[in-house]
Design a protein around this motif. Structure first.
Motif, PDB file in Angstrom:
ATOM      1  N   CYS A  80       0.833  -1.195   0.000  1.00 48.65           N
ATOM      2  CA  CYS A  80       0.000   0.000   0.000  1.00 48.65           C
ATOM      3  C   CYS A  80       0.877   1.258   0.000  1.00 48.65           C
ATOM      4  O   CYS A  80       1.794   1.386   0.817  1.00 48.65           O
ATOM      5  N   CYS A  83      -0.092   3.366   3.509  1.00 48.45           N
ATOM      6  CA  CYS A  83       0.305   2.949   4.858  1.00 48.45           C
ATOM      7  C   CYS A  83       1.465   1.958   4.879  1.00 48.45           C
ATOM      8  O   CYS A  83       1.965   1.613   5.940  1.00 48.45           O
ATOM      9  N   CYS A  94      -6.523  -1.821   0.178  1.00 49.58           N
ATOM     10  CA  CYS A  94      -5.687  -2.173   1.324  1.00 49.58           C
ATOM     11  C   CYS A  94      -6.586  -2.640   2.462  1.00 49.58           C
ATOM     12  O   CYS A  94      -7.529  -1.947   2.837  1.00 49.58           O
ATOM     13  N   CYS A  97      -6.033   0.094   5.542  1.00 49.41           N
ATOM     14  CA  CYS A  97      -6.484   1.498   5.503  1.00 49.41           C
ATOM     15  C   CYS A  97      -7.541   1.764   4.436  1.00 49.41           C
ATOM     16  O   CYS A  97      -8.120   2.842   4.392  1.00 49.41           O
TER      17      CYS A  97
HETATM   18 ZN   LIG Z   1      -2.976   0.877   3.355  1.00 47.60          ZN
END
Ligand SMILES: [Zn+2]
Length: 101
Positions: A80, A83, A94, A97
């Motif tokens: 990702c 994050c 993701c 997040c």
């Molecule tokens: Zn993420």
């Protein structure tokens, strides 16, 4: 009718059915509820099976599943950008997040 695919996992068979039907090929799942017979029957004989209704569609269905399975094997995990979490190839968002690929 001709058997196109079988696997012990119902999810794999129904996933294959989805791809075959999406291509316009008529198919059915046999042995969908035969797992309870394992023991009296060979476990392999109780696996769900995907059959094409029209045998003329067998080659096209087989080629399609081969292409789908090869694409799934080639898929790789992704990281990702938001994050930094590593996500499995099956995820488009993701899991941590919710950000896009
Ligand atoms: Zn993420």
């Amino acid at each position: 009718m001709k058997k196109l695919y079988t696997h012990e996992n119902h999810l794999f068979v129904h996933n294959a059915k989805h791809f075959v039907e999406e291509a316009g090929i008529c198919c059915i799942v046999k042995n969908a509820y035969l797992a309870g017979g394992a023991g009296d029957l060979s476990p392999f004989d109780t696996w769900p099976e995907l059959w094409v209704v029209n045998e003329d569609d067998y080659a096209a269905g087989l080629a399609l599943l081969k292409k789908v399975f090869e694409a799934q094997q080639d898929a790789t995990d992704w990281v990702c950008k938001q994050c930094g979490e590593t996500n499995g190839s099956a995820f488009e968002l993701c899991w941590k997040c919710g950000a896009d690929l």
